[in-house]
Design a protein around this motif. Structure first.
Motif, PDB file in Angstrom:
ATOM      1  N   THR A 145     -33.274  21.844  23.926  1.00  0.00           N
ATOM      2  CA  THR A 145     -32.377  22.294  22.854  1.00  0.00           C
ATOM      3  C   THR A 145     -31.058  22.847  23.392  1.00  0.00           C
ATOM      4  N   ARG A 146     -30.819  22.693  24.684  1.00  0.00           N
ATOM      5  CA  ARG A 146     -29.606  23.245  25.291  1.00  0.00           C
ATOM      6  C   ARG A 146     -28.374  22.491  24.814  1.00  0.00           C
ATOM      7  N   VAL A 147     -27.382  23.244  24.346  1.00  0.00           N
ATOM      8  CA  VAL A 147     -26.126  22.665  23.886  1.00  0.00           C
ATOM      9  C   VAL A 147     -24.981  23.391  24.576  1.00  0.00           C
ATOM     10  N   VAL A 148     -24.101  22.628  25.222  1.00  0.00           N
ATOM     11  CA  VAL A 148     -22.912  23.201  25.852  1.00  0.00           C
ATOM     12  C   VAL A 148     -21.777  23.148  24.833  1.00  0.00           C
ATOM     13  N   ALA A 149     -21.496  24.289  24.211  1.00  0.00           N
ATOM     14  CA  ALA A 149     -20.459  24.337  23.180  1.00  0.00           C
ATOM     15  C   ALA A 149     -19.060  24.367  23.788  1.00  0.00           C
ATOM     16  N   LEU A 150     -18.897  25.062  24.926  1.00  0.00           N
ATOM     17  CA  LEU A 150     -17.632  25.118  25.653  1.00  0.00           C
ATOM     18  C   LEU A 150     -17.918  24.850  27.115  1.00  0.00           C
ATOM     19  N   ASP A 151     -17.106  23.998  27.733  1.00  0.00           N
ATOM     20  CA  ASP A 151     -17.366  23.537  29.097  1.00  0.00           C
ATOM     21  C   ASP A 151     -16.166  23.838  29.994  1.00  0.00           C
ATOM     22  N   ARG A 152     -16.166  25.051  30.596  1.00  0.00           N
ATOM     23  CA  ARG A 152     -15.156  25.461  31.578  1.00  0.00           C
ATOM     24  C   ARG A 152     -13.743  25.309  31.016  1.00  0.00           C
ATOM     25  N   VAL A 153     -13.494  26.001  29.926  1.00  0.00           N
ATOM     26  CA  VAL A 153     -12.208  25.911  29.232  1.00  0.00           C
ATOM     27  C   VAL A 153     -11.214  26.904  29.819  1.00  0.00           C
ATOM     28  N   ASP A 154     -10.056  26.420  30.218  1.00  0.00           N
ATOM     29  CA  ASP A 154      -8.922  27.235  30.655  1.00  0.00           C
ATOM     30  C   ASP A 154      -7.808  27.088  29.627  1.00  0.00           C
ATOM     31  N   ILE A 155      -7.401  28.201  29.030  1.00  0.00           N
ATOM     32  CA  ILE A 155      -6.298  28.132  28.072  1.00  0.00           C
ATOM     33  C   ILE A 155      -5.640  29.497  27.978  1.00  0.00           C
ATOM     34  N   ALA A 156      -4.329  29.498  27.740  1.00  0.00           N
ATOM     35  CA  ALA A 156      -3.582  30.735  27.526  1.00  0.00           C
ATOM     36  C   ALA A 156      -2.868  30.661  26.186  1.00  0.00           C
ATOM     37  N   PHE A 157      -2.883  31.781  25.471  1.00  0.00           N
ATOM     38  CA  PHE A 157      -2.150  31.907  24.216  1.00  0.00           C
ATOM     39  C   PHE A 157      -0.980  32.840  24.466  1.00  0.00           C
ATOM     40  N   ARG A 158       0.225  32.268  24.439  1.00  0.00           N
ATOM     41  CA  ARG A 158       1.414  33.028  24.804  1.00  0.00           C
ATOM     42  C   ARG A 158       1.872  33.943  23.676  1.00  0.00           C
ATOM     43  N   GLU A 159       2.432  35.070  24.050  1.00  0.00           N
ATOM     44  CA  GLU A 159       2.977  36.011  23.072  1.00  0.00           C
ATOM     45  C   GLU A 159       4.085  35.340  22.258  1.00  0.00           C
ATOM     46  N   GLY A 160       4.085  35.605  20.960  1.00  0.00           N
ATOM     47  CA  GLY A 160       5.133  35.072  20.100  1.00  0.00           C
ATOM     48  C   GLY A 160       5.038  33.583  19.868  1.00  0.00           C
ATOM     49  N   GLU A 161       3.819  33.015  19.953  1.00  0.00           N
ATOM     50  CA  GLU A 161       3.632  31.579  19.765  1.00  0.00           C
ATOM     51  C   GLU A 161       2.508  31.337  18.755  1.00  0.00           C
ATOM     52  N   PHE A 162       2.646  30.258  17.998  1.00  0.00           N
ATOM     53  CA  PHE A 162       1.676  29.842  16.991  1.00  0.00           C
ATOM     54  C   PHE A 162       0.942  28.629  17.546  1.00  0.00           C
ATOM     55  N   THR A 163      -0.357  28.789  17.836  1.00  0.00           N
ATOM     56  CA  THR A 163      -1.174  27.716  18.399  1.00  0.00           C
ATOM     57  C   THR A 163      -2.235  27.288  17.400  1.00  0.00           C
ATOM     58  N   ALA A 164      -2.362  25.990  17.188  1.00  0.00           N
ATOM     59  CA  ALA A 164      -3.445  25.444  16.371  1.00  0.00           C
ATOM     60  C   ALA A 164      -4.475  24.795  17.294  1.00  0.00           C
ATOM     61  N   ILE A 165      -5.749  25.014  16.986  1.00  0.00           N
ATOM     62  CA  ILE A 165      -6.853  24.413  17.731  1.00  0.00           C
ATOM     63  C   ILE A 165      -7.512  23.388  16.826  1.00  0.00           C
ATOM     64  N   MET A 166      -7.611  22.145  17.313  1.00  0.00           N
ATOM     65  CA  MET A 166      -8.163  21.061  16.503  1.00  0.00           C
ATOM     66  C   MET A 166      -9.223  20.296  17.281  1.00  0.00           C
ATOM     67  N   GLY A 167      -9.974  19.481  16.557  1.00  0.00           N
ATOM     68  CA  GLY A 167     -10.987  18.634  17.164  1.00  0.00           C
ATOM     69  C   GLY A 167     -12.046  18.291  16.140  1.00  0.00           C
ATOM     70  N   PRO A 168     -12.890  17.307  16.435  1.00  0.00           N
ATOM     71  CA  PRO A 168     -13.925  16.904  15.483  1.00  0.00           C
ATOM     72  C   PRO A 168     -14.944  18.007  15.254  1.00  0.00           C
ATOM     73  N   SER A 169     -15.698  17.873  14.179  1.00  0.00           N
ATOM     74  CA  SER A 169     -16.740  18.849  13.873  1.00  0.00           C
ATOM     75  C   SER A 169     -17.706  18.966  15.051  1.00  0.00           C
ATOM     76  N   GLY A 170     -18.020  20.212  15.428  1.00  0.00           N
ATOM     77  CA  GLY A 170     -18.939  20.438  16.528  1.00  0.00           C
ATOM     78  C   GLY A 170     -18.317  20.377  17.907  1.00  0.00           C
ATOM     79  N   CYS A 171     -16.970  20.289  17.978  1.00  0.00           N
ATOM     80  CA  CYS A 171     -16.311  20.148  19.285  1.00  0.00           C
ATOM     81  C   CYS A 171     -16.196  21.465  20.030  1.00  0.00           C
ATOM     82  N   GLY A 172     -16.394  22.600  19.329  1.00  0.00           N
ATOM     83  CA  GLY A 172     -16.302  23.901  19.991  1.00  0.00           C
ATOM     84  C   GLY A 172     -15.091  24.725  19.617  1.00  0.00           C
ATOM     85  N   LYS A 173     -14.290  24.263  18.636  1.00  0.00           N
ATOM     86  CA  LYS A 173     -13.042  24.977  18.340  1.00  0.00           C
ATOM     87  C   LYS A 173     -13.297  26.372  17.775  1.00  0.00           C
TER      88      LYS A 173
END
Length: 257
Positions: free
Chosen positions: A30-58
């Motif tokens: 039943t093991r599910v890897v929802a996020l796989d070694r994700v590197d991301i930065a959210f910069r100050e004063g910026e609007f970021t949208a996260i997208m992807g298919p259903s179940g992608c981990g967003k």
């Protein structure tokens, strides 16, 4: 070619970031890897949208970055604070003081006025709102003549603008939105998205929004795409058409041979 997903901005700081973020649910069969070694930065004063298919981990990425869920491994930071080292009380304080949340459900208390709903988190924390900032937020969302109204007296778009104002009223380091326009019609959704974009450009807010809607993503400064728990692409200065084209391209790649 996939864009660099952790670029330091030359003139702004980092509001939140993850390094090697991994989230695993279950074990064995039943093991599910929802996020796989994700590197991301959210910069100050910026609007970021996260997208992807259903179940992608967003949504999992947003929940881990906001301290609502714990990572299996890797690092999550809000500003320079590493979340892994915080206890429950410290995490609660960080979420209360430095993070704002806007969800698909408005989560307003029906017996309170719009103004009372906006200031409720600060009231609970025993903090007084900054009057000048509160006035600016309320004016920006266009609620100045609705502050004495209860939620039942407001439209859906107005209720969600109350929720957005509540998220911004404490001047958080970063605001996370999980499908914030999911319960709104297109006109009300455009009002809320326009305000979120305005809060970034005029108030200096940092906003991270999970969405499946290319039109909503078109309000952001950049869009990042997940697939199977991994960041696979990034799009700067998005438009709905560019977002939709990239979604189709990624869909054909993921379903190709």
């Amino acid at each position: 070619m996939t864009a660099d997903l952790l670029p330091p901005h030359p003139t702004t700081g980092i509001a939140a970031a993850t390094t090697d973020l991994t989230k695993v649910y279950g074990s064995g069969d039943t093991r599910v890897v929802a996020l796989d070694r994700v590197d991301i930065a959210f910069r100050e004063g910026e609007f970021t949208a996260i997208m992807g298919p259903s179940g992608c981990g967003k949504s999992t990425l947003m929940h881990c970055a906001a301290g609502l869920d714990s990572a299996t491994s890797g690092s999550v930071r809000v500003g320079t604070t590493e979340l892994a080292g915080l206890g429950d009380r410290e995490l609660t304080r960080l979420r209360r003081d430095r993070i704002g949340f806007v969800f698909q459900a408005f989560n307003l208390l029906p017996t309170l006025t719009a103004l009372e709903n906006i200031t409720l988190p600060m009231d609970i924390a025993g903090r007084r709102p900054d009057p000048a900032w509160l006035d600016r937020v309320v004016s920006t969302v266009g609620l100045s003549d609705r502050l004495g109204h209860r939620p039942a007296q407001l439209s859906g778009g107005q209720q969600q603008r109350v929720a957005v104002a509540r998220a911004l009223a404490s001047r958080p380091a970063i605001v996370f939105g999980d499908e914030p326009t999911g319960n709104l019609d297109s006109r009300a959704g455009a009002e809320v998205l326009g305000f979120l974009r305005h809060s970034v450009r005029e108030l200096g807010q940092t906003v991270v929004m999970v969405t499946h809607d290319p039109v909503a993503a078109g309000y952001a400064d950049r869009v990042v795409f997940l697939s199977d728990g991994r960041l696979v692409e990034e799009l700067a200065r998005p438009t709905p058409d560019r977002v939709l084209d990239l979604m189709k391209s990624l869909g054909s790649l993921s379903h190709g041979g």
